[in-house]
Design an enzyme around this catalytic site. Structure first.
Site, mmCIF file in Angstrom:
data_model
loop_
_atom_site.group_PDB
_atom_site.id
_atom_site.type_symbol
_atom_site.label_atom_id
_atom_site.label_comp_id
_atom_site.label_asym_id
_atom_site.label_seq_id
_atom_site.Cartn_x
_atom_site.Cartn_y
_atom_site.Cartn_z
ATOM 1 C CG HIS A 35 5.621 77.487 26.571
ATOM 2 N ND1 HIS A 35 4.650 76.704 25.862
ATOM 3 C CD2 HIS A 35 6.350 76.504 26.996
ATOM 4 C CE1 HIS A 35 4.940 75.408 26.072
ATOM 5 N NE2 HIS A 35 5.914 75.181 26.846
ATOM 6 C CG ASP A 71 1.065 77.530 27.058
ATOM 7 O OD1 ASP A 71 1.660 78.406 26.512
ATOM 8 O OD2 ASP A 71 0.507 76.399 26.599
#
Ligand SMILES: *[C@@H]1O[C@H](CO)[C@@H](O)[C@H](O)[C@H]1NC(C)=O
Ligand SMILES: *[C@@H]1O[C@H](CO)[C@@H](O)[C@H](O)[C@H]1NC(C)=O
Length: 394
Positions: free
Chosen positions: A241, A218
């Site tokens: 991310h 993430d």
């Protein structure tokens, strides 16, 4: 009589500990002397807690030391305030039990609560998240998941030289804590592991994160509501991310994000580079005075993105975002984009983004012979300076 015996035993223990104290004047409390076993199997949670209580009640600065070896611990909260500064010095490795419920139910694995003047130096921690992620991926009923290190209401904290593997959810959460320095960390979880943010900040002021490598599923770093005066420098991010402000707009009454700098960092094969994101719903939140500069993007999905219609899973509010985004600078950002969308400013129609500044940007499509990159603007106001490629749409 038995009470007297207890007291004299305690004095004896205190004396032994005095004798073991380090030359620096700090008292050393070794978890092994409190019953911990570095065999990777024996539950050492209580031994760690006993060592913490002894170290935390020391009037002199103290060191809680974890020697070489693998120590199994369950969810644990190290509670302050302590009487003096306290150092958690880790040579060995801390591992979570195989059964993910053992840490997944409480929301944290290793938590520090109301501790000031804390340093956590060295060490490796492994939350063994793989089975937990698999539970989530199969849509079973899974526990909420544990943040590997959680700082709640702490002040003046240094975390240096720690390696964190396979957290169930966030690796490090900094919440309601001020003056936190993080240096030389390695955070590692597989690409695609759900919600394994590297470092998450919320309602905290004065946070510095430097010289760290973050590979995760993430956000490498996420700055949630109430993050202020944050400095992020020399981060190697990817997979992951990217570095994100948000998601903001979780609730109407949320704190703003302000005065954040991200500099001298490299993003490799990340889904995004630098991003601001908010849910499309009413909110009193804001993000302002944010600077992203001197960044290299290598094969990054959305190198520069503001998304006020953030909707990762198609179940979203779909109203206008009330979050006010202003004074955001992107300067000297170069490299390659793995999609044509090198710059995206998708802002709210009720609260357009303002004061967006672009300077010296060069982001080319990874497959540069085929197509140029593009910039996309929606309700975004700002200016551009120097050479900006793709051409600014502000
Ligand atoms: C921060 O603390 C609040 C309660 O004070 C809690 O609801 C929230 O989940 C915490 N967030 C993190 C990331 O630890
Ligand atoms: C902004 O944050 C930095 C730390 O990143 C701090 O040194 C500076 O004083 C802050 N500026 C303001 C105006 O608060």
């Amino acid at each position: 009589m038995s009470k007297f015996k207890t007291i004299s035993w305690m004095h004896f223990l205190a004396l032994i500990i005095e004798l073991m104290s380090s030359p620096s004047g700090a008292l050393a409390y070794n978890v092994v002397s409190f019953g911990a076993k570095g065999d990777g199997r024996t539950d050492s949670t209580l031994a760690f807690l006993r060592a913490w209580m002894a170290a935390c009640s020391s009037v002199r600065p103290s060191t809680l030391s974890v020697p070489r070896g693998t120590f199994l611990i369950r969810s644990v909260t190290f509670t302050g305030p302590c009487r003096n500064s306290i150092q958690f010095a880790i040579l060995g490795k801390l591992v979570a039990p195989d059964n993910y419920y053992a840490i997944g139910n409480l929301g944290y694995w290793i938590q520090f609560h109301k501790v000031s003047r804390l340093s956590i130096i060295g060490g490796t921690i492994d939350a063994k998240g793989a089975r937990y992620w698999s539970c989530r991926r199969h849509g079973q009923s899974c526990p909420q998941g544990a943040r590997s290190i959680s700082l709640q209401w702490c002040n003046s904290v240094l975390v240096r030289g720690l390696t964190s593997y396979n957290s169930q959810i966030m690796n490090i959460a900094i919440n309601r804590s001020n003056n936190v320095k993080i240096q030389n960390l390695k955070i590692i979880a597989p690409s695609g592991s759900p919600n394994t943010d590297g470092i998450h900040i919320e309602y905290s002021m004065g946070v510095t994160i430097k010289d760290s490598i973050i590979k995760t599923g993430d956000d490498c770093i996420s700055l949630g509501q109430g993050s202020m005066n944050v400095w992020i420098e020399k981060i190697g991010c990817g997979p992951g991310h990217g570095i994100s402000v948000g998601s903001l707009g979780n609730s109407f009454n949320e704190g703003g994000v302000q005065n954040v700098t991200v500099t001298n960092s490299i993003f490799t094969k990340t889904q995004n580079g630098v991003r601001l994101k908010s849910w499309a719903r009413p909110s009193g939140g804001y993000a302002r005075n944010i600077v992203f500069r001197n960044l290299v993007m290598r094969n990054v999905g959305n190198p520069i993105i503001i998304d006020q219609k953030y909707c990762p899973n198609n179940i979203c509010p779909r109203q206008n975002s009330g979050v006010r985004i202003s004074q955001v600078t992107f300067k000297n950002i170069k490299g390659t984009s793995s999609t044509q969308a090198a710059m995206t400013f998708r802002c709210s129609s009720s609260n357009p983004c303002s004061g967006i500044r672009l300077q010296d940007i060069k982001l080319t499509y990874i497959n540069r012979l085929r197509r140029p990159t593009l910039a996309y603007c929606e309700n975004a106001i700002g200016s551009s300076n120097g050479k900006v490629f793709p051409r600014s749409c502000l």
